[in-house]
Design a protein around this motif. Sequence first.
Motif, PDB file in Angstrom:
ATOM      1  N   SER A 137       3.280   1.417   1.371  1.00 12.32           N
ATOM      2  CA  SER A 137       2.045   2.041   1.996  1.00 12.32           C
ATOM      3  C   SER A 137       2.286   3.204   2.926  1.00 12.32           C
ATOM      4  CB  SER A 137       0.887   1.114   2.297  1.00 12.32           C
ATOM      5  OG  SER A 137       1.400   0.142   3.127  1.00 12.32           O
ATOM      6  N   ARG A 172       4.737  -7.434   4.032  1.00 16.75           N
ATOM      7  CA  ARG A 172       4.572  -6.861   5.375  1.00 16.75           C
ATOM      8  C   ARG A 172       5.675  -6.970   6.202  1.00 16.75           C
ATOM      9  NH1 ARG A 172       2.671 -11.288   8.774  1.00 16.75           N
ATOM     10  NH2 ARG A 172       2.388 -13.301   7.400  1.00 16.75           N
ATOM     11  N   THR A 228       7.041   5.517  -4.125  1.00 18.81           N
ATOM     12  CA  THR A 228       7.317   4.462  -5.371  1.00 18.81           C
ATOM     13  C   THR A 228       8.520   4.616  -5.878  1.00 18.81           C
ATOM     14  OG1 THR A 228       4.680   4.747  -5.663  1.00 18.81           O
ATOM     15  CG2 THR A 228       6.279   3.828  -7.565  1.00 18.81           C
ATOM     16  N   SER A 258       4.778  -1.956   5.222  1.00 14.98           N
ATOM     17  CA  SER A 258       4.143  -3.042   4.318  1.00 14.98           C
ATOM     18  C   SER A 258       3.853  -2.166   2.862  1.00 14.98           C
ATOM     19  CB  SER A 258       2.773  -3.193   4.741  1.00 14.98           C
ATOM     20  OG  SER A 258       1.920  -2.203   5.121  1.00 14.98           O
ATOM     21  N   GLY A 259       3.162  -2.917   2.175  1.00 15.80           N
ATOM     22  CA  GLY A 259       2.962  -2.287   0.667  1.00 15.80           C
ATOM     23  C   GLY A 259       2.804  -3.403  -0.377  1.00 15.80           C
ATOM     24  N   THR A 260       3.066  -3.075  -1.779  1.00 15.58           N
ATOM     25  CA  THR A 260       3.204  -3.941  -2.776  1.00 15.58           C
ATOM     26  C   THR A 260       4.535  -3.824  -3.698  1.00 15.58           C
ATOM     27  OG1 THR A 260       2.082  -2.388  -4.164  1.00 15.58           O
ATOM     28  CG2 THR A 260       0.544  -4.092  -2.994  1.00 15.58           C
TER      29      THR A 260
END
Length: 425
Positions: free
Chosen positions: A177, A159, A127, A146-148
């Motif tokens: 992620s 993605r 993060t 991928s992740g946010t």
Amino acid sequence: MAYYRQVGEVPAKRHTALRDASGALRYEELMGEEGFTSDSSLLYHSGVPSAIVDSQVWELPDQSTTPNHPLKPRHLRLHGLFEDSASSTTPAGGTIRPDGGRNAIEHRRLVLGNGDVRISYVLAEATSPYYRNAVGDECVYVERGSGTVETVFGVLGYRTGDYVLVPRATTHRWLPSGPSALYAIEANSHITPPKRYLSRFGQLLEHSPYSERDLHGLGEPFTVEGSDVEVLVKHRGNGPLGLVGTRMCYATHPFDVVGWDGCLYPYTFNVEDFMPITGKVHQPPPVHQVFEGYNFVVCNFVPRKVDYHPQSIPVPYYHSNVDSDEVMFYVGGDYEARKGSGINLGSVSVHPGGYAHGPQPSAVEASIGVEYFEELAVMVDTFRPLELGEAGLAAEDPAYAWTWAGRGPDAVGDGDGGPALYSNS
Ligand SMILES: [Fe+2]
């Protein structure tokens, strides 16, 4: 963007009181471009968005650059920059925080840059800190992962194949992620769809290779409470490339937004949603354009049917794009046929202004009659010369410049890796 969105709670009339259940006022913030004369959004905070309690120097990652001199085409192998990625505690590209591995902000490594745009690369897994780029918009291409991305406007999922567009001064952070390979294009300006694809009121036109339906993200507000929140700010100053950093601490959480509306916000666009424009004979690179900023463009070369004239030559002519430096990032497709030149997935080629470039010699004949190109590449063309960042220097393959002739100071092989059946060598 002229594409209006409303998310969460906003008052019926702008610049009027919005209160919480206890009667306390929300704090309205206008985020707007070009001196209140262009796109903007209104955000409603539960805390005061300007309340800072500390400001310290943030030392940016190395932003120094080296001119492309003596002039030559370059090949940079980005995947080699993070070969130690199996160990998340190895400090390649910056200092690793004790609480995690490499992140998408502090560990970006500068590949190429000039006074208009910078290209950095990172393999991120941790993060990131809260961050905003006050120099210009960011367009981050997700090569893999991928992740946010949490932002003051809400949460974006990302993605593989996404461009993540983050407007200037948008506070956000990246939460992969899993390992995420990110190719960050940072402008000193705004990054928008090409103007020729927009109506005079800003709608994407019928001849555009994508439409508003392809822009994603931000379904709900992302309301977070907190205090003494640190945000890294990249801004204008007297450092390399005119950049410096500051570490600001906010009394209340910058993500305390209960609603917003307007035409300025971050979004994602996936390269698979780009509908290629093809023709009977070779189409020039502008048909592949996806975005533009001041003094540069972003194009993508996607899998597609190619030219259908029986004698058409699908690979490009040799070209002197006299006003530009061309940077291709090869992210998908089969480059096995071009082994001799060294180009493969993860490669970046730099073909500078003042130098004519084109396919490997055998590719022209071999391409006649070919009906489909299986390729995926992201291109940045700049109108001012690019210089090499520390990662560009570290990733360079010195043999590349001599692969057309087969001889030169660092040449290897016979100079022709075989047919190069892709669009813009
Ligand atoms: Fe080119």
